[in-house]
Design a protein around this motif. Structure first.
Motif, PDB file in Angstrom:
ATOM      1  N   LEU A   8     -21.090  15.569-102.263  1.00 54.97           N
ATOM      2  CA  LEU A   8     -21.154  14.055-101.997  1.00 54.97           C
ATOM      3  C   LEU A   8     -21.808  13.126-101.830  1.00 54.97           C
ATOM      4  CD1 LEU A   8     -17.206  14.044-100.149  1.00 54.97           C
ATOM      5  CD2 LEU A   8     -17.552  13.671-102.430  1.00 54.97           C
ATOM      6  N   VAL A   9     -21.955  11.667-101.758  1.00 58.24           N
ATOM      7  CA  VAL A   9     -23.208  11.169-101.593  1.00 58.24           C
ATOM      8  C   VAL A   9     -22.500  10.455-100.846  1.00 58.24           C
ATOM      9  CG1 VAL A   9     -24.861   9.090-101.861  1.00 58.24           C
ATOM     10  CG2 VAL A   9     -24.598  11.576-103.345  1.00 58.24           C
ATOM     11  N   VAL A  10     -22.542   9.479 -99.344  1.00 59.09           N
ATOM     12  CA  VAL A  10     -21.900   8.981 -97.870  1.00 59.09           C
ATOM     13  C   VAL A  10     -23.342   7.370 -98.134  1.00 59.09           C
ATOM     14  CG1 VAL A  10     -21.035   8.070 -96.088  1.00 59.09           C
ATOM     15  CG2 VAL A  10     -20.692  10.169 -97.372  1.00 59.09           C
ATOM     16  N   GLU A  11     -22.954   6.907 -98.565  1.00 59.41           N
ATOM     17  CA  GLU A  11     -24.106   5.283 -98.717  1.00 59.41           C
ATOM     18  C   GLU A  11     -23.169   4.587 -97.536  1.00 59.41           C
ATOM     19  OE1 GLU A  11     -24.044   5.031-102.654  1.00 59.41           O
ATOM     20  OE2 GLU A  11     -26.274   5.078-102.598  1.00 59.41           O
ATOM     21  N   GLY A  57     -22.196  -2.257 -92.519  1.00 59.86           N
ATOM     22  CA  GLY A  57     -21.401  -1.911 -91.950  1.00 59.86           C
ATOM     23  C   GLY A  57     -20.341  -0.883 -92.773  1.00 59.86           C
ATOM     24  N   ALA A  58     -20.378  -0.962 -94.601  1.00 63.83           N
ATOM     25  CA  ALA A  58     -19.692  -0.830 -95.660  1.00 63.83           C
ATOM     26  C   ALA A  58     -19.881   0.186 -96.193  1.00 63.83           C
ATOM     27  CB  ALA A  58     -19.630  -2.169 -96.092  1.00 63.83           C
ATOM     28  N   ALA A  59     -18.910   0.853 -96.253  1.00 66.88           N
ATOM     29  CA  ALA A  59     -18.916   2.865 -96.781  1.00 66.88           C
ATOM     30  C   ALA A  59     -18.713   2.477 -98.199  1.00 66.88           C
ATOM     31  CB  ALA A  59     -18.271   3.806 -95.927  1.00 66.88           C
ATOM     32  N   ARG A  60     -19.960   3.506 -98.355  1.00 66.86           N
ATOM     33  CA  ARG A  60     -19.392   4.017-100.133  1.00 66.86           C
ATOM     34  C   ARG A  60     -19.473   5.988-100.107  1.00 66.86           C
ATOM     35  NH1 ARG A  60     -18.320   2.694-105.441  1.00 66.86           N
ATOM     36  NH2 ARG A  60     -19.948   4.200-106.856  1.00 66.86           N
ATOM     37  N   ILE A  61     -18.357   6.480-100.266  1.00 62.03           N
ATOM     38  CA  ILE A  61     -17.994   7.453-101.319  1.00 62.03           C
ATOM     39  C   ILE A  61     -18.051   8.373-102.417  1.00 62.03           C
ATOM     40  CG2 ILE A  61     -17.102   9.690-100.139  1.00 62.03           C
ATOM     41  CD1 ILE A  61     -16.251   8.408 -97.342  1.00 62.03           C
ATOM     42  N   SER A  62     -19.331   9.016-102.800  1.00 57.67           N
ATOM     43  CA  SER A  62     -19.119   8.828-103.970  1.00 57.67           C
ATOM     44  C   SER A  62     -19.394  10.673-104.232  1.00 57.67           C
ATOM     45  CB  SER A  62     -20.014   7.985-104.795  1.00 57.67           C
ATOM     46  OG  SER A  62     -21.404   8.621-104.758  1.00 57.67           O
ATOM     47  N   GLY A  63     -18.769  11.068-105.873  1.00 60.83           N
ATOM     48  CA  GLY A  63     -19.523  11.978-106.484  1.00 60.83           C
ATOM     49  C   GLY A  63     -18.474  13.178-106.475  1.00 60.83           C
ATOM     50  N   SER A  64     -18.627  14.775-106.306  1.00 60.23           N
ATOM     51  CA  SER A  64     -16.646  15.646-106.762  1.00 60.23           C
ATOM     52  C   SER A  64     -16.479  16.133-105.523  1.00 60.23           C
ATOM     53  CB  SER A  64     -17.159  16.455-107.523  1.00 60.23           C
ATOM     54  OG  SER A  64     -18.061  16.679-107.858  1.00 60.23           O
ATOM     55  N   VAL A  65     -14.990  16.559-105.882  1.00 57.52           N
ATOM     56  CA  VAL A  65     -14.843  17.722-104.893  1.00 57.52           C
ATOM     57  C   VAL A  65     -14.016  18.360-105.563  1.00 57.52           C
ATOM     58  CG1 VAL A  65     -14.591  16.561-102.582  1.00 57.52           C
ATOM     59  CG2 VAL A  65     -12.816  16.433-104.220  1.00 57.52           C
ATOM     60  N   PRO A  66     -14.140  19.643-105.067  1.00 56.39           N
ATOM     61  CA  PRO A  66     -13.256  20.988-106.220  1.00 56.39           C
ATOM     62  C   PRO A  66     -11.749  20.996-106.139  1.00 56.39           C
ATOM     63  CG  PRO A  66     -13.770  21.939-103.807  1.00 56.39           C
ATOM     64  CD  PRO A  66     -14.396  20.332-103.713  1.00 56.39           C
ATOM     65  N   THR A  67     -10.868  20.145-105.315  1.00 56.21           N
ATOM     66  CA  THR A  67      -9.660  19.821-105.503  1.00 56.21           C
ATOM     67  C   THR A  67      -9.158  18.929-105.839  1.00 56.21           C
ATOM     68  OG1 THR A  67      -8.797  20.413-103.467  1.00 56.21           O
ATOM     69  CG2 THR A  67      -9.464  22.441-104.608  1.00 56.21           C
ATOM     70  N   GLU A 115      -8.204  18.071-101.999  1.00 60.37           N
ATOM     71  CA  GLU A 115      -9.209  17.573-100.956  1.00 60.37           C
ATOM     72  C   GLU A 115      -9.466  16.167-101.470  1.00 60.37           C
ATOM     73  OE1 GLU A 115     -13.147  19.711-100.690  1.00 60.37           O
ATOM     74  OE2 GLU A 115     -12.586  21.428-100.701  1.00 60.37           O
ATOM     75  N   LYS A 116      -8.880  15.221-102.988  1.00 59.78           N
ATOM     76  CA  LYS A 116      -9.590  13.953-103.496  1.00 59.78           C
ATOM     77  C   LYS A 116      -8.345  13.649-102.664  1.00 59.78           C
ATOM     78  CE  LYS A 116      -9.485  11.338-107.169  1.00 59.78           C
ATOM     79  NZ  LYS A 116      -9.654  11.029-108.564  1.00 59.78           N
ATOM     80  N   ALA A 117      -7.500  13.656-101.989  1.00 54.71           N
ATOM     81  CA  ALA A 117      -5.882  12.706-101.685  1.00 54.71           C
ATOM     82  C   ALA A 117      -6.233  13.046 -99.867  1.00 54.71           C
ATOM     83  CB  ALA A 117      -5.141  13.988-101.887  1.00 54.71           C
ATOM     84  N   ARG A 118      -7.102  14.196 -99.430  1.00 56.28           N
ATOM     85  CA  ARG A 118      -7.477  14.050 -97.777  1.00 56.28           C
ATOM     86  C   ARG A 118      -8.341  13.147 -97.821  1.00 56.28           C
ATOM     87  NH1 ARG A 118      -8.178  18.450 -95.327  1.00 56.28           N
ATOM     88  NH2 ARG A 118      -9.781  19.634 -96.944  1.00 56.28           N
ATOM     89  N   ASP A 123     -15.367   6.749-105.064  1.00 59.87           N
ATOM     90  CA  ASP A 123     -15.132   7.325-106.142  1.00 59.87           C
ATOM     91  C   ASP A 123     -15.536   8.877-105.845  1.00 59.87           C
ATOM     92  OD1 ASP A 123     -15.891   6.824-109.155  1.00 59.87           O
ATOM     93  OD2 ASP A 123     -17.392   6.893-109.266  1.00 59.87           O
ATOM     94  N   LEU A 124     -14.418   8.926-106.173  1.00 66.80           N
ATOM     95  CA  LEU A 124     -14.176  10.822-106.444  1.00 66.80           C
ATOM     96  C   LEU A 124     -14.006  11.025-107.873  1.00 66.80           C
ATOM     97  CD1 LEU A 124     -13.234  11.924-103.105  1.00 66.80           C
ATOM     98  CD2 LEU A 124     -15.852  11.107-103.435  1.00 66.80           C
ATOM     99  N   THR A 125     -14.504  12.093-108.156  1.00 65.04           N
ATOM    100  CA  THR A 125     -13.919  13.419-109.714  1.00 65.04           C
ATOM    101  C   THR A 125     -13.677  14.802-109.371  1.00 65.04           C
ATOM    102  OG1 THR A 125     -15.937  14.010-109.886  1.00 65.04           O
ATOM    103  CG2 THR A 125     -15.509  12.244-111.342  1.00 65.04           C
ATOM    104  N   VAL A 126     -13.054  15.634-109.613  1.00 67.28           N
ATOM    105  CA  VAL A 126     -12.573  16.922-109.185  1.00 67.28           C
ATOM    106  C   VAL A 126     -12.914  17.938-110.522  1.00 67.28           C
ATOM    107  CG1 VAL A 126     -10.877  18.401-109.140  1.00 67.28           C
ATOM    108  CG2 VAL A 126     -10.487  16.129-108.047  1.00 67.28           C
TER     109      VAL A 126
END
Length: 83
Positions: free
Chosen positions: A26-29, A33-43, A46-49, A66-69
């Motif tokens: 994951l990359v957190v930028e 004050g505006a956050a962007r979280i991108s990358g991938s998670v294994p399940t 986790e994407k839902a949580r 912006d996530l992919t599993v």
């Protein structure tokens, strides 16, 4: 990145890790004050949580997410050998 953005980023990262989210891909930028979280998670779980774990809606304003599993493959086969 200013100190406020850095604090927000560190807070999001800590929240994700405390919730058991795999943050290795994951990359957190944070900018202004505006956050962007991108990358991938294994399940999918986790994407839902992730949004709630990151604190979206609980003190943190909306975040672009912006996530992919991408499932994590086991390191060894059942026979004990490598892949």
């Amino acid at each position: 990145m200013d100190k406020d953005d850095e604090r927000i980023r560190d807070d999001i990262d800590a929240r994700l890790k405390a919730a058991g989210i795999d943050t290795r891909s994951l990359v957190v930028e944070v900018r202004a004050g505006a956050a962007r979280i991108s990358g991938s998670v294994p399940t999918d779980e986790e994407k839902a949580r992730l949004p709630r774990a990151a604190g979206v809606g609980a003190g943190m304003p909306e975040a672009a997410i912006d996530l992919t599993v991408v499932p994590v493959l086991p390191r060894h086969t059942p026979s004990g050998g490598g892949l």
